[in-house]
Design a protein around this motif. Structure first.
Motif, PDB file in Angstrom:
ATOM      1  N   THR A 135      50.397 -33.846  15.644  1.00  0.00           N
ATOM      2  CA  THR A 135      50.164 -32.914  14.540  1.00  0.00           C
ATOM      3  C   THR A 135      51.395 -32.815  13.651  1.00  0.00           C
ATOM      4  O   THR A 135      51.302 -32.888  12.423  1.00  0.00           O
TER       5      THR A 135
ATOM      6  N   ASP B 212      49.635 -34.131  21.664  1.00  0.00           N
ATOM      7  CA  ASP B 212      48.847 -33.539  20.584  1.00  0.00           C
ATOM      8  C   ASP B 212      49.740 -32.812  19.585  1.00  0.00           C
ATOM      9  O   ASP B 212      49.560 -32.936  18.371  1.00  0.00           O
TER      10      ASP B 212
ATOM     11  N   THR C 121      49.610 -34.339  27.692  1.00  0.00           N
ATOM     12  CA  THR C 121      48.554 -34.364  26.684  1.00  0.00           C
ATOM     13  C   THR C 121      48.819 -33.328  25.602  1.00  0.00           C
ATOM     14  O   THR C 121      48.700 -33.619  24.414  1.00  0.00           O
TER      15      THR C 121
END
Length: 189
Positions: free
Chosen positions: A68, A64, A60
């Motif tokens: 980004t 992420d 996770t």
């Protein structure tokens, strides 16, 4: 990637949790069964559960971070840079008269050789302080940035750029010599 054995799970390293489970009083004895097989199975399942939790958390976080980074790359690709977006004292560079532009790049102008070299060298000198290693790293950074600018430009830059680079590197080299460092002679001309 970090060593999984040292990864943190709920504040404990994976190896520490494994050791903790190995020392757990057999679950069967707690219930009065005395079955070591049940204890090993429970410990193994608990360990597998913690491992899965760790891997999911790592996945996770990685997802992420990549999302980004991808977003930043896409944003950079979508943004177009044109001369009108650059300004000097509130006036677009595209709107400068030839006289104003010449004044800016004159020897004592804001974008002239001396003042631009002072800003470049000043950034390195201030950041490095009295560290020879940091001065050298800053010097190399300026050179690398210059090489990247040449690539982006598609070849040789205007002569004023080389004059600015040489002057900035001379200032940094002077500080390196003041601190007892050797002379550096790898300036592009």
């Amino acid at each position: 990637m970090a060593d999984i054995g040292n990864a943190k799970l709920q504040g404990q390293s994976f190896n520490a949790m494994r050791a903790q489970y190995a020392k757990v009083q057999p679950a069967g004895e707690k219930r009065g069964q005395g079955s070591e097989k049940v204890t090993t199975l429970e410990a193994s399942l608990a360990m597998q559960e913690k491992t899965v939790d760790f891997l999911l958390a790592a996945k996770t976080k990685a997802k992420d971070r990549f999302a980004t980074q991808y977003g930043l790359v896409k944003r950079g690709e979508e943004e177009t840079r044109d001369l009108e977006s650059f300004q000097y004292k509130g006036k677009s560079l595209a709107d400068l008269s030839p006289e104003e532009a010449q004044t800016l790049i004159a020897e004592d102008g804001y974008f002239g050789v001396s003042k631009t070299a002072e800003r470049l060298a000043g950034f390195v000198l201030t950041g490095a302080g009295d560290s020879l290693e940091r001065l050298q790293a800053g010097r190399e950074g300026i050179q690398k940035g210059f090489e990247e600018a040449e690539q982006a430009w598609g070849g040789k830059l205007p002569e004023i750029s080389y004059q600015t680079l040489n002057k900035a590197l001379e200032m940094i080299d002077a500080r390196i010599q003041e601190l007892g460092g050797g002379a550096l002679v790898d300036v592009k001309a």
